[in-house]
Design a protein around this motif. Sequence first.
Motif, PDB file in Angstrom:
ATOM      1  N   GLY A  16       0.862  -1.465  -0.008  1.00 32.31           N
ATOM      2  CA  GLY A  16      -0.499   0.296  -0.299  1.00 32.31           C
ATOM      3  C   GLY A  16       1.195   1.543   0.164  1.00 32.31           C
ATOM      4  O   GLY A  16       0.599   2.742  -0.730  1.00 32.31           O
ATOM      5  N   VAL A  17       1.961   1.238   0.584  1.00 33.05           N
ATOM      6  CA  VAL A  17       3.104   2.414   0.796  1.00 33.05           C
ATOM      7  C   VAL A  17       3.701   2.902  -0.524  1.00 33.05           C
ATOM      8  O   VAL A  17       3.204   3.280  -1.030  1.00 33.05           O
ATOM      9  N   GLY A  18       3.457   1.943  -1.523  1.00 30.14           N
ATOM     10  CA  GLY A  18       4.088   1.529  -3.091  1.00 30.14           C
ATOM     11  C   GLY A  18       3.604   2.532  -3.317  1.00 30.14           C
ATOM     12  O   GLY A  18       3.538   3.261  -4.318  1.00 30.14           O
ATOM     13  N   TYR A  19       2.205   1.703  -3.617  1.00 31.88           N
ATOM     14  CA  TYR A  19       1.068   2.004  -4.697  1.00 31.88           C
ATOM     15  C   TYR A  19       0.314   3.888  -4.399  1.00 31.88           C
ATOM     16  O   TYR A  19       0.671   4.625  -4.803  1.00 31.88           O
ATOM     17  N   PHE A  20       0.374   4.256  -3.011  1.00 29.67           N
ATOM     18  CA  PHE A  20      -0.091   5.444  -2.703  1.00 29.67           C
ATOM     19  C   PHE A  20       1.119   6.046  -2.945  1.00 29.67           C
ATOM     20  O   PHE A  20       0.967   7.941  -3.048  1.00 29.67           O
ATOM     21  N   SER A  21       2.367   5.995  -2.189  1.00 31.32           N
ATOM     22  CA  SER A  21       3.182   7.072  -2.818  1.00 31.32           C
ATOM     23  C   SER A  21       3.714   7.490  -3.932  1.00 31.32           C
ATOM     24  O   SER A  21       4.190   8.987  -3.761  1.00 31.32           O
ATOM     25  N   TYR A  22       3.368   7.004  -5.295  1.00 33.29           N
ATOM     26  CA  TYR A  22       2.855   8.045  -6.660  1.00 33.29           C
ATOM     27  C   TYR A  22       1.883   8.906  -6.384  1.00 33.29           C
ATOM     28  O   TYR A  22       2.265   9.938  -6.888  1.00 33.29           O
ATOM     29  N   LEU A  32       9.650  12.352  -8.501  1.00 33.28           N
ATOM     30  CA  LEU A  32       9.381  10.516  -8.287  1.00 33.28           C
ATOM     31  C   LEU A  32      10.196  10.096  -7.029  1.00 33.28           C
ATOM     32  O   LEU A  32      10.712   8.793  -7.535  1.00 33.28           O
ATOM     33  N   ASP A  33      11.198  11.588  -6.864  1.00 32.34           N
ATOM     34  CA  ASP A  33      11.699  10.291  -5.176  1.00 32.34           C
ATOM     35  C   ASP A  33      10.589  10.502  -3.555  1.00 32.34           C
ATOM     36  O   ASP A  33      10.030  11.196  -3.631  1.00 32.34           O
ATOM     37  N   PHE A  34      11.009   8.788  -4.078  1.00 30.50           N
ATOM     38  CA  PHE A  34       9.634   8.623  -2.630  1.00 30.50           C
ATOM     39  C   PHE A  34      10.812   8.226  -1.687  1.00 30.50           C
ATOM     40  O   PHE A  34       8.897   7.820  -1.000  1.00 30.50           O
ATOM     41  N   THR A  35      11.279   8.945  -1.145  1.00 31.59           N
ATOM     42  CA  THR A  35      12.168   8.336  -0.202  1.00 31.59           C
ATOM     43  C   THR A  35      11.861   8.851   1.146  1.00 31.59           C
ATOM     44  O   THR A  35      10.926   8.542   2.097  1.00 31.59           O
ATOM     45  N   ASN A  36      10.807  10.622   0.937  1.00 34.78           N
ATOM     46  CA  ASN A  36      10.553  11.212   2.137  1.00 34.78           C
ATOM     47  C   ASN A  36       8.798  10.078   2.512  1.00 34.78           C
ATOM     48  O   ASN A  36       8.423  10.385   3.525  1.00 34.78           O
ATOM     49  N   GLN A  37       7.619   9.457   1.220  1.00 33.24           N
ATOM     50  CA  GLN A  37       6.661   9.174   1.637  1.00 33.24           C
ATOM     51  C   GLN A  37       6.843   7.596   1.558  1.00 33.24           C
ATOM     52  O   GLN A  37       6.716   7.288   3.523  1.00 33.24           O
ATOM     53  N   GLN A  39       9.626   6.545   4.405  1.00 37.98           N
ATOM     54  CA  GLN A  39       9.993   7.414   5.376  1.00 37.98           C
ATOM     55  C   GLN A  39       8.677   8.052   6.508  1.00 37.98           C
ATOM     56  O   GLN A  39       9.019   7.100   8.139  1.00 37.98           O
ATOM     57  N   GLU A  40       8.256   8.420   6.096  1.00 40.77           N
ATOM     58  CA  GLU A  40       6.761   8.296   7.069  1.00 40.77           C
ATOM     59  C   GLU A  40       6.091   7.432   7.648  1.00 40.77           C
ATOM     60  O   GLU A  40       5.821   7.462   8.245  1.00 40.77           O
ATOM     61  N   MET A  41       5.038   7.062   6.152  1.00 41.78           N
ATOM     62  CA  MET A  41       5.000   5.636   6.925  1.00 41.78           C
ATOM     63  C   MET A  41       5.655   4.352   6.833  1.00 41.78           C
ATOM     64  O   MET A  41       4.844   3.413   6.991  1.00 41.78           O
ATOM     65  N   LYS A  42       6.714   4.520   7.161  1.00 39.59           N
ATOM     66  CA  LYS A  42       7.486   3.356   7.928  1.00 39.59           C
ATOM     67  C   LYS A  42       7.461   2.574   6.828  1.00 39.59           C
ATOM     68  O   LYS A  42       7.298   1.064   7.335  1.00 39.59           O
ATOM     69  N   PHE A  43       8.119   2.713   5.634  1.00 40.24           N
ATOM     70  CA  PHE A  43       8.564   1.479   5.131  1.00 40.24           C
ATOM     71  C   PHE A  43       8.885   0.333   5.136  1.00 40.24           C
ATOM     72  O   PHE A  43       9.940   0.775   5.479  1.00 40.24           O
ATOM     73  N   ASN A  44       8.566  -0.868   4.863  1.00 46.27           N
ATOM     74  CA  ASN A  44       9.026  -1.722   5.971  1.00 46.27           C
ATOM     75  C   ASN A  44       9.820  -3.131   5.377  1.00 46.27           C
ATOM     76  O   ASN A  44      10.358  -3.830   5.412  1.00 46.27           O
TER      77      ASN A  44
END
Length: 543
Positions: A16-22, A32-37, A39-44
């Motif tokens: 879900g993090v990957g889908y939403f981060s776009y 197109l840098d998803f780093t902050n998304q 980090q905020e959503m604690k990508f595991n």
Amino acid sequence: MWVRHGVGPIYLNPDGVGYFSYLPSIWVDHDLDFTNQYQEMKFNMPLGYTTNGYVTNIWPIGYALFLSPFFLLGLILKPIGLQWTEFSSNQWLLIFTNAGATLYGLSSCLFAFCALKELKVGAKHALLAATLALIGSPLFFYCFSLPNTAPPLSAFSVSLFLFFWLRQRQRPNTNAATNGTLGFLLGLAAGVRTENILFGAALLFDWVRNKTNDKTSMRDLMRSVLFATTGVLIGFSPQLIIWKLLYNSFVPPQMFNLWISGFAITDLLFSPYHGLATWTPVILLASASLLWVKNHSETAKTIFLLMLIQVLQNSCAISWWSGHSFGQRLLTNLYFPTALGLGLALDELKNKPRLIYWPVHVLAFLGTLWTMTLSIEAMIRWINLDMFVYSLETLCQWQKSGLAATLIAFKQFFHNRFLANEPAALLLAALAFAIGLTALTKAALRHKANRAGLYAIVGWVLLFNGMLLYSHAAHPPKKPVKAAFSDKDFKKLFLTQALYARWHYYFTMQNYPAAKKAVERHLEIAPNFGPALEAKELLRLQG
């Protein structure tokens, strides 16, 4: 139940993090840098880097394409919403995208109902079939519990394509432009899940049939193929662009999930761990019905072949069980074919003796009830979807508490904190927006509105592509350090995790040859992986 279980700021990690981060990257950060998304959503998962220097995102972009209108609505209302709540920005926006995903998933039912009406199925049986297919497939769970994933949108996009494919089949003299439209809709579906492109076999079957029956010239056939291919490329263009920008390649990174020699159709169909028959028996009942119905038998058999292709393809996935999910989530795209099979069968049975009519109805209801009970228990967390299920006895044990789980689920509905404060007012705004989109969808089902609706969707795809290119140009990537976790490492991590789970499952089921095969494949990818070496030794001791 949707409000209680699905509309809140929930997301699945990591998918879900990957889908939403776009969405926030493209529409808010314009990069197109998803780093902050992440980090905020604690990508595991570890942050892998692509060859172009971006943080990797292997999830298809079709989710973002379809849900951008809902995301933008949430963005407009965000200044008010964040004053009233303690949500973070992403949490607030998730409420709206989750609501949109649920709406898209349920819109699949509208397409199924209308398709059955096109096939002259009675309204009662069409409505019943659409409802049974919804509750008896993974779509119910993913609409009402985890809408922050691709399954609802996969079901919708495939339903959209197959509906218009069926509609043109009912009309003579299909021209090349119609094939272009169908190709475009197929490309949109493939953008949600790449394997949806295989539904294009429906067009191939029609072309072969028409050519065999001398209904079309070679020149017209080539024009149809050209228009359909062009349509596919336009509909699929957002995914092609994001692949090129992130990976500098048009080859999809998801392809590494395929393992042809690890073909596991028996497990996919009958395993107690997410088997198609053991978790969603209505899908198999519907597919069998497609083989014996006499009304529209040619169409029914084509739909059956489309279902079979999807099952065979998913049987070649390394993680054929679809990970930690509810049932075969990758086969949620079979919702529309399931509804069609049930509808045609129920309608044809109306003239049969009661001894035939009622047993089939009871079988369909029991199969639906079986899946619905599992869905509700998973929604209220009575079922742990992160665990392996090794026996049918376990599933039957879960079913014993089905009634209690249903009562608790409805009780929880009336204690939803999202309805007890100000966000409820903004949620109603989102629902009004959703109703408007539903009305537009209904209008699009009328033949006269098709062209205007098509132009609007094509325009939206082109605008979305423009935002992708602008985001890349405005904030080009920074090359990561050489020691960073690479995209190749990310793929390797996925493969080793899936293969380790696979051998462990087979070992527990005492299928030692299959377990050995998975371990050997694992060691090809990671020769020095300690647990795999221990597994190999354990299998040797088993003889």
